[in-house]
Design a protein around this motif. Structure first.
Motif, PDB file in Angstrom:
ATOM      1  N   VAL A 200     -13.693   0.902   0.374  1.00 54.09           N
ATOM      2  CA  VAL A 200     -12.354   1.309   0.038  1.00 54.09           C
ATOM      3  C   VAL A 200     -12.419   2.746  -0.115  1.00 54.09           C
ATOM      4  O   VAL A 200     -11.988   3.617   0.675  1.00 54.09           O
ATOM      5  N   THR A 201     -13.355   3.504  -1.176  1.00 48.76           N
ATOM      6  CA  THR A 201     -13.289   4.944  -1.077  1.00 48.76           C
ATOM      7  C   THR A 201     -14.451   5.412  -0.271  1.00 48.76           C
ATOM      8  O   THR A 201     -14.378   6.681   0.058  1.00 48.76           O
ATOM      9  N   SER A 202     -14.972   4.350   0.460  1.00 50.47           N
ATOM     10  CA  SER A 202     -15.695   4.665   1.716  1.00 50.47           C
ATOM     11  C   SER A 202     -14.991   5.490   2.950  1.00 50.47           C
ATOM     12  O   SER A 202     -15.479   6.007   3.796  1.00 50.47           O
ATOM     13  N   GLY A 250      -7.260   9.833  -7.133  1.00 50.76           N
ATOM     14  CA  GLY A 250      -6.059   9.532  -6.037  1.00 50.76           C
ATOM     15  C   GLY A 250      -5.348   8.256  -6.347  1.00 50.76           C
ATOM     16  O   GLY A 250      -4.136   8.306  -6.162  1.00 50.76           O
ATOM     17  N   CYS A 251      -5.945   7.199  -6.586  1.00 49.64           N
ATOM     18  CA  CYS A 251      -5.273   5.885  -6.909  1.00 49.64           C
ATOM     19  C   CYS A 251      -4.298   6.128  -7.991  1.00 49.64           C
ATOM     20  O   CYS A 251      -3.682   5.060  -8.211  1.00 49.64           O
ATOM     21  N   LEU A 252      -4.722   6.779  -8.808  1.00 53.80           N
ATOM     22  CA  LEU A 252      -3.687   7.175 -10.139  1.00 53.80           C
ATOM     23  C   LEU A 252      -2.559   8.034  -9.877  1.00 53.80           C
ATOM     24  O   LEU A 252      -1.840   8.251 -10.747  1.00 53.80           O
ATOM     25  N   MET A 253      -2.616   8.955  -8.755  1.00 49.58           N
ATOM     26  CA  MET A 253      -1.713  10.018  -8.584  1.00 49.58           C
ATOM     27  C   MET A 253      -0.445   9.694  -7.907  1.00 49.58           C
ATOM     28  O   MET A 253       0.679   9.840  -8.686  1.00 49.58           O
ATOM     29  N   ASN A 254      -0.596   8.790  -7.272  1.00 48.41           N
ATOM     30  CA  ASN A 254       0.798   8.329  -6.564  1.00 48.41           C
ATOM     31  C   ASN A 254       0.669   6.497  -6.215  1.00 48.41           C
ATOM     32  O   ASN A 254      -0.120   5.995  -5.650  1.00 48.41           O
ATOM     33  N   ARG A 255       1.809   5.800  -6.747  1.00 46.61           N
ATOM     34  CA  ARG A 255       1.687   4.452  -6.647  1.00 46.61           C
ATOM     35  C   ARG A 255       1.463   3.934  -5.206  1.00 46.61           C
ATOM     36  O   ARG A 255       0.864   3.038  -4.683  1.00 46.61           O
ATOM     37  N   SER A 258      -2.172   3.549  -2.978  1.00 48.76           N
ATOM     38  CA  SER A 258      -3.491   2.814  -3.075  1.00 48.76           C
ATOM     39  C   SER A 258      -2.823   1.279  -3.193  1.00 48.76           C
ATOM     40  O   SER A 258      -1.741   0.903  -3.714  1.00 48.76           O
ATOM     41  N   LYS A 259      -3.388   0.307  -3.082  1.00 49.16           N
ATOM     42  CA  LYS A 259      -3.061  -1.444  -3.029  1.00 49.16           C
ATOM     43  C   LYS A 259      -4.113  -1.948  -4.103  1.00 49.16           C
ATOM     44  O   LYS A 259      -5.239  -1.552  -3.637  1.00 49.16           O
ATOM     45  N   TRP A 260      -3.625  -2.677  -5.182  1.00 46.51           N
ATOM     46  CA  TRP A 260      -4.548  -3.308  -5.944  1.00 46.51           C
ATOM     47  C   TRP A 260      -4.228  -4.945  -6.004  1.00 46.51           C
ATOM     48  O   TRP A 260      -3.258  -5.263  -5.588  1.00 46.51           O
ATOM     49  N   ILE A 283      -8.674  -8.625 -14.417  1.00 50.57           N
ATOM     50  CA  ILE A 283      -8.789  -7.039 -14.188  1.00 50.57           C
ATOM     51  C   ILE A 283      -8.050  -6.758 -12.725  1.00 50.57           C
ATOM     52  O   ILE A 283      -7.643  -7.611 -12.120  1.00 50.57           O
ATOM     53  N   GLY A 284      -7.889  -5.252 -12.736  1.00 51.76           N
ATOM     54  CA  GLY A 284      -7.421  -4.867 -11.430  1.00 51.76           C
ATOM     55  C   GLY A 284      -8.832  -4.366 -10.472  1.00 51.76           C
ATOM     56  O   GLY A 284      -9.680  -4.200 -10.965  1.00 51.76           O
ATOM     57  N   ASN A 285      -8.298  -4.707  -9.408  1.00 49.90           N
ATOM     58  CA  ASN A 285      -9.346  -4.049  -8.314  1.00 49.90           C
ATOM     59  C   ASN A 285      -8.485  -3.468  -7.082  1.00 49.90           C
ATOM     60  O   ASN A 285      -7.707  -4.186  -6.506  1.00 49.90           O
ATOM     61  N   VAL A 286      -9.059  -2.327  -6.885  1.00 50.07           N
ATOM     62  CA  VAL A 286      -8.290  -1.647  -5.634  1.00 50.07           C
ATOM     63  C   VAL A 286      -8.986  -2.223  -4.286  1.00 50.07           C
ATOM     64  O   VAL A 286     -10.009  -2.280  -4.068  1.00 50.07           O
ATOM     65  N   LYS A 287      -7.847  -2.479  -3.448  1.00 46.18           N
ATOM     66  CA  LYS A 287      -8.104  -3.010  -1.996  1.00 46.18           C
ATOM     67  C   LYS A 287      -8.010  -2.053  -1.005  1.00 46.18           C
ATOM     68  O   LYS A 287      -8.754  -2.103   0.118  1.00 46.18           O
TER      69      LYS A 287
END
Length: 305
Positions: A200-202, A250-255, A258-260, A283-287
């Motif tokens: 993901v963040t890779s 960034g994943c909190l900046m704009n909906r 990112s996809k969770w 829990i949530g997990n960013v995909k």
């Protein structure tokens, strides 16, 4: 007094996307790698989204920069102050020193100014108005705060760049430095958004030519960020550097960036594997993450300092 959340409905409600300005604290091993200064800068330069209440210095070791966690934490503390100054945000929020060692016992916190501040500060919040805790280092300070004051579980949302995606190994720096802290966080039931490294963040990769083109010569902050990337790579020709931690902000900046998914919290074993148990809390997990949108927004803000 708000009871500690015990049901998934309340937990998921706290994990829902919230518009407007979020109150946040950042827990960072700022001196361990070049990606932390990018994330700190981006957070401090985004007042339209984040009201930064405090930045905590996390311990780090096990690399060539620091051989023990106290040294790493002290280095991180100084780097946080350095980035604050380069962003012209000195005194804009509190900066606290974190743990000088890792957890030796999953029932006993490691005392620190950072852990105590989080435990105390979070009590001013509620499930309807939580404090966001962005973690981009070992989880020692966060786990210690949870152990010190368990009631904050119902008052914070933890967004932690911790391990790899759950289909891979969790054997990543932020987990293997303090496995017990990671186990505390994943076992606590705190509303948690896990931000994976691979894969993901890779995707948050940049290189010297892009950095020089986008932010080169803009100001002292930009010149510093470029310089630490150059110093990191021995040969920067056709080379990219992953700026992992920028994705956690960034994943909190704009909906739309990112996809969770919602999934059950895995166990982290002592052997550094994910152990799935579908009876566990959610829990949530960013995909997925929008690399281009995050870098564009960050570069524009950095260039305006």
């Amino acid at each position: 007094m708000n009871p500690i959340i015990t049901d998934n409905a309340a937990r998921l409600k706290m994990l829902e996307w919230k518009e407007g300005i979020l109150d946040v604290v950042l827990d960072t091993d700022a001196a361990t790698e070049v990606d932390d200064p990018f994330a700190i800068s981006y957070l401090l330069l985004s007042p339209e989204r984040f009201r930064v209440k405090a930045v905590y210095a996390a311990p780090f070791s096990m690399n060539e920069r620091a051989q023990d966690p106290k040294t790493g934490m002290e280095m991180s503390y100084r780097e946080i102050l350095n980035i604050q100054k380069l962003c012209h945000k000195e005194g804009g929020c509190e900066v606290k020193k974190g743990s000088a060692s890792y957890l030796s016992d999953k029932k006993r916190p490691v005392p620190s100014a950072a852990g105590s501040d989080l435990a105390e500060r979070a009590m001013k919040y509620s499930p309807e108005n939580p404090l966001y805790v962005i973690g981009i280092g070992a989880g020692t300070n966060i786990a210690s705060a949870l152990l010190q004051q368990p009631e904050i579980i119902s008052r914070i949302v933890v967004v932690w760049l911790a391990g790899n995606d759950f289909n891979l190994s969790p054997d990543v720096y932020n987990i293997y430095q303090d496995v017990k802290a990671a186990q505390v966080i994943f076992d606590s039931g705190v509303p948690l958004l896990h931000v994976p490294c691979n894969f993901v963040t890779s995707h948050m990769i940049t290189g010297v030519p892009e950095l020089e083109s986008c932010i080169g010569g803009k100001n002292e902050l930009c010149d510093y960020l470029i310089s630490i990337v150059k110093d990191y790579g021995q040969d920067t020709f056709a080379w990219g550097k992953t700026i992992w931690d920028l994705g956690a902000v960034g994943c909190l900046m704009n909906r739309s960036w990112s996809k969770w998914e919602i999934t059950t919290a895995p166990f982290i074993t002592d052997q550094l594997t994910w152990n799935k148990d579908y009876t566990r809390h959610l829990i949530g997990n960013v995909k997925e993450i929008d690399r281009d949108a995050i870098f564009r927004d960050a570069f524009l803000k950095m260039g305006r300092v």
